[in-house]
Design an enzyme around this catalytic site. Structure first.
Site, PDB file in Angstrom:
ATOM      1  N   HIS A 209      35.650 -53.728 105.987  1.00 27.87           N
ATOM      2  CA  HIS A 209      34.965 -54.827 106.678  1.00 27.87           C
ATOM      3  C   HIS A 209      35.778 -56.116 106.696  1.00 27.87           C
ATOM      4  O   HIS A 209      35.347 -57.098 107.301  1.00 27.87           O
ATOM      5  CB  HIS A 209      33.611 -55.097 106.008  1.00 27.87           C
ATOM      6  CG  HIS A 209      32.783 -53.881 105.782  1.00 27.87           C
ATOM      7  ND1 HIS A 209      32.680 -53.262 104.552  1.00 27.87           N
ATOM      8  CD2 HIS A 209      32.021 -53.147 106.634  1.00 27.87           C
ATOM      9  CE1 HIS A 209      31.887 -52.222 104.650  1.00 27.87           C
ATOM     10  NE2 HIS A 209      31.485 -52.118 105.888  1.00 27.87           N
TER      11      HIS A 209
ATOM     12  N   ASP B 284      13.260 -51.300  90.797  1.00 30.96           N
ATOM     13  CA  ASP B 284      14.204 -50.427  91.481  1.00 30.96           C
ATOM     14  C   ASP B 284      13.595 -49.056  91.766  1.00 30.96           C
ATOM     15  O   ASP B 284      14.293 -48.148  92.222  1.00 30.96           O
ATOM     16  CB  ASP B 284      15.498 -50.276  90.666  1.00 30.96           C
ATOM     17  CG  ASP B 284      15.230 -49.827  89.240  1.00 30.96           C
ATOM     18  OD1 ASP B 284      14.060 -49.907  88.801  1.00 30.96           O
ATOM     19  OD2 ASP B 284      16.179 -49.408  88.559  1.00 30.96           O
ATOM     20  N   HIS B 285      12.296 -48.920  91.509  1.00 30.29           N
ATOM     21  CA  HIS B 285      11.550 -47.702  91.819  1.00 30.29           C
ATOM     22  C   HIS B 285      10.445 -48.015  92.825  1.00 30.29           C
ATOM     23  O   HIS B 285      10.046 -49.172  92.992  1.00 30.29           O
ATOM     24  CB  HIS B 285      10.904 -47.111  90.562  1.00 30.29           C
ATOM     25  CG  HIS B 285      11.888 -46.532  89.594  1.00 30.29           C
ATOM     26  ND1 HIS B 285      11.986 -45.187  89.320  1.00 30.29           N
ATOM     27  CD2 HIS B 285      12.812 -47.131  88.801  1.00 30.29           C
ATOM     28  CE1 HIS B 285      12.927 -44.975  88.427  1.00 30.29           C
ATOM     29  NE2 HIS B 285      13.444 -46.145  88.082  1.00 30.29           N
TER      30      HIS B 285
ATOM     31  N   CYS C  75      38.134 -56.211 101.421  1.00 28.85           N
ATOM     32  CA  CYS C  75      37.959 -54.758 101.536  1.00 28.85           C
ATOM     33  C   CYS C  75      38.535 -54.290 102.877  1.00 28.85           C
ATOM     34  O   CYS C  75      38.542 -55.028 103.863  1.00 28.85           O
ATOM     35  CB  CYS C  75      36.483 -54.383 101.413  1.00 28.85           C
ATOM     36  SG  CYS C  75      35.445 -54.928 102.789  1.00 28.85           S
TER      37      CYS C  75
ATOM     38  N   ASN D 235       7.265 -46.812  87.971  1.00 26.60           N
ATOM     39  CA  ASN D 235       8.204 -47.384  87.009  1.00 26.60           C
ATOM     40  C   ASN D 235       8.383 -48.849  87.384  1.00 26.60           C
ATOM     41  O   ASN D 235       9.036 -49.174  88.382  1.00 26.60           O
ATOM     42  CB  ASN D 235       9.548 -46.645  87.055  1.00 26.60           C
ATOM     43  CG  ASN D 235      10.555 -47.198  86.051  1.00 26.60           C
ATOM     44  OD1 ASN D 235      10.683 -48.402  85.860  1.00 26.60           O
ATOM     45  ND2 ASN D 235      11.288 -46.307  85.417  1.00 26.60           N
TER      46      ASN D 235
ATOM     47  N   ASP E 108       8.147 -41.232  85.592  1.00 25.22           N
ATOM     48  CA  ASP E 108       9.580 -41.189  85.863  1.00 25.22           C
ATOM     49  C   ASP E 108      10.192 -40.200  84.878  1.00 25.22           C
ATOM     50  O   ASP E 108      10.403 -40.520  83.708  1.00 25.22           O
ATOM     51  CB  ASP E 108      10.174 -42.589  85.692  1.00 25.22           C
ATOM     52  CG  ASP E 108      11.693 -42.594  85.796  1.00 25.22           C
ATOM     53  OD1 ASP E 108      12.270 -41.554  86.161  1.00 25.22           O
ATOM     54  OD2 ASP E 108      12.291 -43.651  85.517  1.00 25.22           O
TER      55      ASP E 108
ATOM     56  N   CYS F 299      34.002 -53.270  97.303  1.00 23.58           N
ATOM     57  CA  CYS F 299      33.368 -53.795  98.510  1.00 23.58           C
ATOM     58  C   CYS F 299      32.017 -54.401  98.155  1.00 23.58           C
ATOM     59  O   CYS F 299      31.271 -53.865  97.339  1.00 23.58           O
ATOM     60  CB  CYS F 299      33.202 -52.680  99.537  1.00 23.58           C
ATOM     61  SG  CYS F 299      32.310 -53.155 101.041  1.00 23.58           S
TER      62      CYS F 299
ATOM     63  N   ASN G 120      13.183 -38.865  85.230  1.00 23.96           N
ATOM     64  CA  ASN G 120      14.638 -39.000  85.274  1.00 23.96           C
ATOM     65  C   ASN G 120      15.321 -37.687  85.616  1.00 23.96           C
ATOM     66  O   ASN G 120      16.401 -37.369  85.100  1.00 23.96           O
ATOM     67  CB  ASN G 120      15.179 -39.564  83.947  1.00 23.96           C
ATOM     68  CG  ASN G 120      15.441 -41.053  84.007  1.00 23.96           C
ATOM     69  OD1 ASN G 120      16.079 -41.545  84.923  1.00 23.96           O
ATOM     70  ND2 ASN G 120      14.925 -41.782  83.033  1.00 23.96           N
TER      71      ASN G 120
ATOM     72  N   GLU H 120       8.370 -47.799  81.729  1.00 26.20           N
ATOM     73  CA  GLU H 120       9.404 -48.800  81.465  1.00 26.20           C
ATOM     74  C   GLU H 120       8.816 -50.211  81.473  1.00 26.20           C
ATOM     75  O   GLU H 120       9.279 -51.110  82.173  1.00 26.20           O
ATOM     76  CB  GLU H 120      10.550 -48.692  82.474  1.00 26.20           C
ATOM     77  CG  GLU H 120      11.845 -49.290  81.943  1.00 26.20           C
ATOM     78  CD  GLU H 120      13.043 -49.052  82.847  1.00 26.20           C
ATOM     79  OE1 GLU H 120      14.130 -49.522  82.492  1.00 26.20           O
ATOM     80  OE2 GLU H 120      12.897 -48.399  83.901  1.00 26.20           O
TER      81      GLU H 120
END
Length: 603
Positions: free
Chosen positions: A549, A324-325, A546, A7, A193, A572, A195, A37
């Site tokens: 941290h 992101d894959h 936050c 993807n 993919d 955060c 999903n 995609e």
């Protein structure tokens, strides 16, 4: 033979990342590469995106006109071949098809398989079948020994009933097509993919109700261990491997701590290619699949990456390249060649628009204007007007009466010749000279820095008071001469007409007024910029820290439709990860104190 599924989250971006499509494809060193995609509309397809030397490609683009779905999905299959014609290579398909319903108009399945398929899908109308294929989510290539499905499965949120129903229909009809092929004794390989993360082991944060999802139940039902006909090749090769993910949320930086899910799959169904009396110990995966794994080196961000660490520790401006894959590959062995065949007609090589044969209306009209001689030529004599007294750098005018170059010759003439002109000609000459001086001043000041602009602006105002009026008390003070001032003095000295001198002086005053007005605008712009910086600093001081941290949070806005849509909140800034990791996101959340515009309008 090596098959890769990936993807790409935008093919154009991945091609730019690797420098060219061929570099991207060669990096996998694979025979068949399936992308999902692609985010390309059909009219955006160009040779540099879908064609590469040594590869044949077969694509499907979204045809949906639904808002948010145009140019959203898209799949493409690349096949590495040595010969495009009269080839016996398995990688070169013997046929190809866009979509899987057989109704896209480029498929032989409508004549061959659809009658058998229609017995089980009569509950769906033809419009419903076409809508399933309209989003460009599947390309089928028949490689003789097996049929390859390149699939990009729909995503459906938990409360989006429309997309849930679409996803149900998508997989119901797709499964019928698989069953149709298996009924004929064909072998099937499904990549892409989907999903769907089938089991809790395939998801980082799987809860107690994870396995009850209807699509996960469907996925597991088609597997051999549950009475189905498919093998999940990766899980077959790595049954107990954990944290083997292929997708991570790029908005939360989950890839830094490998906090993701496995939704990119390779499935196989059908018998092996061996001929034996005892086929019980034979299967396609056992006999022909040598290896299957995830190519983690293609991850967008890695824990050891310095950029990744800074990106999710306050360095939000740092851009990380990549999808992101992560790709998944499978290596096949003992796959013999097939009979000679040529590239199917669905190949990109046969699509006219890919080769640029289609032209836009604008380009056609432009060519017609040139051919008919209606396009006005650019006047090359316009540039010397910026420097009216120097024509040495430009070719002489060739018989153009009344041109700018013809007027510029007057600048080199004596004052007596200028005075001897008629009244109308002389007025025109003076006006044009002042226009030229304005251009000079504009050209000069556009090259200066902001500080020098203010200094020169003050000098010019003083110089103007000294030379163009008689109200100055400090006539002995010297100042930097101005080009417009010199022009004015020259014209006034060489003119016997006080009226013309006043005309020229007024023009220069106007020119100086424009420069002063410009400086005032710049000063106001600088003041506004400083004010915005002050406001931004106040906003930074109001951002909470936050609790985990003690670091400044990041502000986000709710985009999901509902009562909180448009409302701002703070979280955060660290990358998302396991709660047991103190370096990961601490889970801090706080609504912004100020109400959004949407909230105010509702009260």
């Amino acid at each position: 033979m090596k098959i890769v599924t990936y993807n790409v989250n935008g093919l154009r971006q991945r091609v730019a990342q690797f420098g060219s499509l061929r570099n991207l494809l060669n990096s996998f060193d694979a025979d068949i590469i399936c992308f999902q995609e692609t985010k390309l509309r059909r009219q955006e397809l160009t040779a540099d995106l879908v064609m590469a030397t040594g590869y044949e490609s077969f694509f499907s683009c979204s045809r949906s006109s639904q808002k948010g779905r145009t140019g959203y999905s898209g799949v493409i299959t690349f096949c590495r071949v040595k010969l495009a014609f009269a080839s016996g290579e398995v990688a070169l398909p013997v046929s190809a098809e866009e979509g899987f319903t057989g109704l896209m108009g480029n498929s032989e399945a409508y004549k061959v398989e659809l009658p058998f398929l229609a017995e089980d899908i009569e509950e769906f109308s033809q419009d419903e079948l076409l809508s399933v294929d309209s989003e460009g989510r599947c390309v089928i290539t028949d490689h003789d020994h097996f049929v390859l499905f390149n699939v990009y499965g729909p995503r459906a949120g938990g409360d989006d009933e429309e997309r849930i129903q679409f996803k149900q229909k998508f997989y119901q009809i797709l499964q019928k097509r698989w069953e149709s092929l298996l009924h004929k004794g064909r072998r099937i390989i499904v990549v892409g993919d989907l999903n769907i993360a089938p089991s809790a082991i395939d998801r980082c944060d799987a809860g107690p109700e994870f396995d009850n999802n209807e699509f996960r139940r469907w996925f597991r039902s088609i597997l051999l261990e549950n009475g189905g006909q498919f093998s999940d090749v990766f899980r077959t090769k790595h049954p107990d491997k954990r944290e083997a993910y292929t997708c991570w949320s790029q908005s939360t930086g989950a890839e830094v701590f490998n906090f993701g899910s496995r939704i990119d799959h390779i499935l196989c169904a059908g018998s092996c290619l061996h001929e034996s009396d005892d086929m019980q110990c034979h299967s396609f995966v056992r006999c022909h699949v040598q290896e299957c794994d995830i190519l983690t080196q293609y991850k967008r961000a890695k824990p050891e990456s310095i950029l990744s660490a800074h990106r999710w520790k306050g360095g939000r401006s740092i851009k990380l390249e990549g999808s992101d894959h992560a790709p998944v590959f499978m290596t096949l062995v003992d796959i013999p060649d097939v009979s000679l065949h040529s590239t199917p007609s669905l190949s990109s090589r046969y699509v006219p628009m890919v080769h640029g044969l289609q032209q836009t209306i604008v380009s056609v009209l432009m060519k017609r204007q040139v051919s008919e001689g209606t396009e006005e030529p650019v006047e090359k004599t316009a540039l010397p007007a910026m420097f009216p007294c120097d024509n040495s750098n430009y070719p002489p005018s060739q018989g153009s009466e009344g041109s700018i170059l013809e007027f510029n010759d007057t600048c080199g003439s004596s004052p007596q010749e200028a005075v001897s002109k008629s009244g109308s000609e002389y007025t025109k000459s003076i006006t044009m000279q002042c226009n030229v001086s304005k251009k000079k001043a504009r050209n000069q000041w556009s090259q200066l820095s902001l500080m020098s602009f203010f200094k020169r602006s003050s000098n010019i105002e003083n110089g103007a008071d000294d030379s163009c009026t008689d109200n100055s008390d400090n006539k002995t003070e010297t100042s930097q001469p101005d080009p417009c001032e010199l022009e004015t003095q020259s014209v006034c000295d060489n003119s016997d007409s006080p009226k013309q001198c006043r005309l020229d002086t007024d023009a220069c005053d106007q020119n100086l007024a424009k420069l002063t007005e410009s400086s005032i605008k710049k000063e106001k712009s600088n003041m506004a910029s400083l004010e915005w910086q002050r406001i931004h600093q106040l906003m930074q001081n109001s951002i909470p820290l936050c609790k985990g941290h003690k670091e400044p949070c990041v502000a986000r806005v709710v985009k999901k439709q509902g009562p909180n849509c448009g409302r701002r909140f703070y979280v955060c800034s660290r990358a998302e990860g396991p709660s047991s990791n103190p370096e990961a996101n601490c889970g801090y959340f706080k609504w912004a104190a100020s109400k959004s515009r949407n909230e105010k309008s509702s009260h």
